[in-house]
Write a protein that holds these residues in place. Structure first.
Motif, mmCIF file in Angstrom:
data_model
loop_
_atom_site.group_PDB
_atom_site.id
_atom_site.type_symbol
_atom_site.label_atom_id
_atom_site.label_comp_id
_atom_site.label_asym_id
_atom_site.label_seq_id
_atom_site.Cartn_x
_atom_site.Cartn_y
_atom_site.Cartn_z
ATOM 1 N N LEU A 1 25.399 72.004 51.603
ATOM 2 C CA LEU A 1 25.606 71.810 53.452
ATOM 3 C C LEU A 1 24.531 71.264 54.034
ATOM 4 C CD1 LEU A 1 27.670 75.020 53.873
ATOM 5 C CD2 LEU A 1 28.416 73.114 53.755
ATOM 6 N N GLN A 2 23.759 70.530 55.005
ATOM 7 C CA GLN A 2 23.318 69.958 55.439
ATOM 8 C C GLN A 2 23.486 70.167 57.108
ATOM 9 O OE1 GLN A 2 20.513 69.080 53.911
ATOM 10 N NE2 GLN A 2 19.674 68.698 55.920
ATOM 11 N N CYS B 1 26.611 69.932 60.918
ATOM 12 C CA CYS B 1 26.680 70.563 59.191
ATOM 13 C C CYS B 1 27.751 69.681 58.615
ATOM 14 C CB CYS B 1 27.410 72.442 59.463
ATOM 15 S SG CYS B 1 26.778 72.684 57.585
ATOM 16 N N GLY C 1 24.337 76.714 54.333
ATOM 17 C CA GLY C 1 22.491 75.970 54.442
ATOM 18 C C GLY C 1 21.681 76.126 54.655
#
Length: 118
Positions: A3-4, A21, A109
């Protein structure tokens, strides 16, 4: 699942920010994504979530000010935050509940800081 997240920052009270995200990973089946936040000295709490069916839920404290949405083609979830208040200051974490053979699990994330000044 990776997850970015992006979009955190500093804003004055009454301002707006949008968090994004994006999820990635092979053989992933995500049934729910959302955002949690954790302020100093407090427990992590749900801010907003959206299911694969499009069902959304919000914390009472952000209802009417924050909007969660998704772009399935981009595997991306957004959190539009309007009318921000100093009490919204926290580290915001993207979350996904996903099935990767052969189990469902929670993924997080790295967190993005949101600071709202009065």
């Amino acid at each position: 699942v990776q997850l970015q997240a992006s979009g955190g920052g500093s804003v004055q009270a009454g301002g707006s920010l949008r968090l994004s995200c994006t999820s990635s990973g092979r053989s992933v089946n995500i049934d729910r994504m959302g955002w949690y936040r954790q302020a100093p000295g407090r427990q992590r709490e749900l801010v907003a979530a959206i299911s694969v069916a499009g069902t959304m839920n919000y914390a009472d404290s952000v209802q009417g000010r924050f909007t969660i949405s998704r772009d399935s083609a981009k595997n991306t979830v957004y959190l539009q935050m309007n009318s921000l208040k100093p009490e919204d200051t926290a580290v915001y974490y993207c979350h996904a509940h996903a099935y990767i053979p052969f189990t469902w699990d929670d993924y997080w994330g790295p967190g993005t800081l949101v600071t709202v000044s009065s």
